[in-house]
Design an enzyme around this catalytic site. Structure first.
Site, PDB file in Angstrom:
ATOM      1  N   SER A  88       0.650  -1.303  -0.093  1.00  0.00           N
ATOM      2  CA  SER A  88      -0.195  -0.173   0.192  1.00  0.00           C
ATOM      3  C   SER A  88       1.399   0.954  -0.033  1.00  0.00           C
ATOM      4  CB  SER A  88      -0.748   0.127   0.878  1.00  0.00           C
ATOM      5  OG  SER A  88       0.133   0.741   2.511  1.00  0.00           O
ATOM      6  N   LYS A  89       0.237   2.700   0.131  1.00  0.00           N
ATOM      7  CA  LYS A  89       1.100   3.367  -0.003  1.00  0.00           C
ATOM      8  C   LYS A  89       1.517   3.880   0.713  1.00  0.00           C
ATOM      9  CE  LYS A  89      -1.982   6.877  -2.534  1.00  0.00           C
ATOM     10  NZ  LYS A  89      -3.768   7.487  -1.583  1.00  0.00           N
ATOM     11  N   ARG A  90       1.510   2.995   2.148  1.00  0.00           N
ATOM     12  CA  ARG A  90       2.146   3.524   3.685  1.00  0.00           C
ATOM     13  C   ARG A  90       3.792   2.882   2.622  1.00  0.00           C
ATOM     14  NH1 ARG A  90       2.802  -0.301   7.724  1.00  0.00           N
ATOM     15  NH2 ARG A  90       0.750  -2.013   5.896  1.00  0.00           N
TER      16      ARG A  90
END
Ligand code: GLU
Length: 467
Positions: free
Chosen positions: A239-241
């Site tokens: 994910s963007k994380r």
């Protein structure tokens, strides 16, 4: 088997994610490998969350990666009348029924079931209604088979079996008359004559419901291949994380499409120990049966390594074209100054991304305003003055154009004065580029031209002389 037909069916609720791009790639490769048809379908039934910007972003990502589709894009939002046609068919055949339970009633029953430790599944109140209230809103539910199992032989995961008792009587049409997701997917896949459904394995749980719908509608059931997820370094779903996940973000960070494609194909698929695949090789060698069952971890280092490989071996003129937006972003214009292809040639051996290349190319067009002071401080003032003076004299008195020829001039300067190459090359590199991270001296001087080189060294000479 009939001619292969596959599809990529993104929901336009965001950009094209690298996971989605890999699913698209596997579909595209299988179609190209077997001479089949690759269809693009935009699953925009969720009108609240779907946006036209997202459709554009997905199409842009697909085009950039070169995943050209043969049919479509088809939009589910344009097919509502088609989906609706099938509802009365199922109702008339007794394979679906109208359900009048209100959401409050369903909620209360669900809570009770949970309290009593039962699965919160639709309890079948309206399954066998003798008389139907004419004036009340209803949903249409699929009459799912009650006993037995629903099973399929996944091309990647093997046989997967679901007990039918775990599957609800799925709502296929809402109170407002709109069809629901799984129902639309089945009708689309069936009417588009999809033979193999390749998608992310987050859809495994939808598959038994979809298979039951195919069977109820009398459609042949396609083959399924559920591709394992892509994980971040901490083994959580990417994910963007974890960093950039959008295909276009990778373009903007200076990756080449062939590097990303090559990276993505190896994320789950293998062909011996091979790592580098041209598009043609991928098409030729791809086999969906060789996609692994376990999830893969996204490794940016490896992607950078592949990108460096493709930059190093890339066509210089094309790289120059691709570099332009990265230069504009830095307000670097190439109209005055050396030919960009020549510049790229001096940088392609060592750049991992086009962004890095643009950083390193900038000095060719914009003479340095500042110098790397720490690097300059390694040389004493007298040496710098002497080196700059000797180089200027040599370059002005001896015509030389090619990098190799110029390198020889610098060697001469060293031997004539008893200097080491590092004592001459590094100060001149700083004078020309501002820092020490630059190509070989001969290459820089040949690219900048003698006149500009002398101008820059003169400036550095004055600067260091005045310190
Ligand atoms: N629209 C779904 C998604 O974006 C894909 C559904 C499918 O491939 O069947 O995840």
């Amino acid at each position: 088997m009939s001619e292969l037909r596959v599809r990529f069916a993104p929901s336009p609720t965001g950009y094209l994610h690298v996971g989605g791009a890999r699913t698209a790639l596997f579909n595209w490769l299988l179609a190209r490998n077997l001479g089949g048809t690759f269809i693009l379908r935009i699953e925009d039934t969720d009108v609240e969350r779907s946006t036209s910007e997202s459709v554009e972003a997905i199409l842009e990502g697909m085009k950039w990666l070169g995943l050209e589709w043969d049919e479509g894009p088809f939009y589910q939002s344009a097919s509502f009348p088609l989906y609706k046609e099938y509802v009365p068919k199922l109702l008339d055949a007794g394979k679906a029924y109208k359900c009048y339970c209100t959401s409050e009633e369903l909620e209360a029953r669900r809570n009770l079931a949970m309290q009593e430790g039962r699965k919160p599944k639709y309890d079948g109140t309206c399954r066998e209604l003798a008389c139907q209230p004419a004036d009340r809103p209803y949903v249409v539910r699929f009459r799912a088979p009650q006993g037995g199992v629903t099973s399929f032989d996944d091309l990647i995961k093997g046989v997967i079996t679901f007990p039918n008792e775990e599957l609800d009587d799925l709502i296929i049409q809402r109170t407002d008359g709109t069809p629901t997701y799984n129902f639309c997917v089945v009708i689309d896949d069936a009417t588009m004559r999809i033979t193999t459904v390749i998608r992310g394995d987050d859809h495994v749980n939808n598959t038994p419901r979809q298979i039951q719908l195919y069977q109820a509608l009398g459609f042949p059931v396609p083959q399924f291949a559920h591709v394992p997820m892509i994980l971040g370094s901490d083994k959580a779903r990417l994910s963007k994380r974890h960093g950039a996940t959008s295909v276009i973000a990778y373009r903007d960070m200076g990756f080449l499409p062939e590097a990303l494609i090559n990276y993505l194909v190896r994320l789950g698929w293998s062909h011996g120990d091979d790592e580098i695949f041209s598009r043609e090789e991928m098409v030729q060698k791809f086999d969906i049966n060789h996609v692994g069952r376990s999830a893969s971890v996204f490794n940016t280092e490896k992607l950078l390594w592949l990108n460096a490989h493709y930059i190093k071996n890339g066509d210089t003129a094309r790289l120059a074209g691709l570099l332009l937006p990265h230069l504009s972003k830095r307000q670097v214009t190439t109209l005055d100054g050396p030919d960009l292809a020549t510049v790229v040639n001096t940088l392609k051996e060592r750049a991992q991304t086009l962004e890095e290349m643009a950083d390193r190319a900038a000095f060719y067009y914009n003479a340095p305003e500042n110098y790397d002071e720490a690097a300059l401080a390694k040389f004493d003032k007298e040496l710098l003055q002497a080196v700059f003076a000797a180089v200027i004299t040599k370059l002005s008195s001896t015509p030389a154009t090619g990098a190799a020829e110029i390198d020889l001039l610098f060697k001469d300067v060293c031997s004539e004065n008893g200097w080491k190459m590092g004592q001459v090359g590094q100060p001149v590199r700083i004078a020309l580029s501002g820092g020490t991270q630059a190509p070989g001296i001969g290459e820089i001087v040949a690219t900048l031209g003698t006149e500009e080189t002398i101008r820059r060294i003169q400036k550095a000479r004055e600067y260091t002389g005045a310190r």
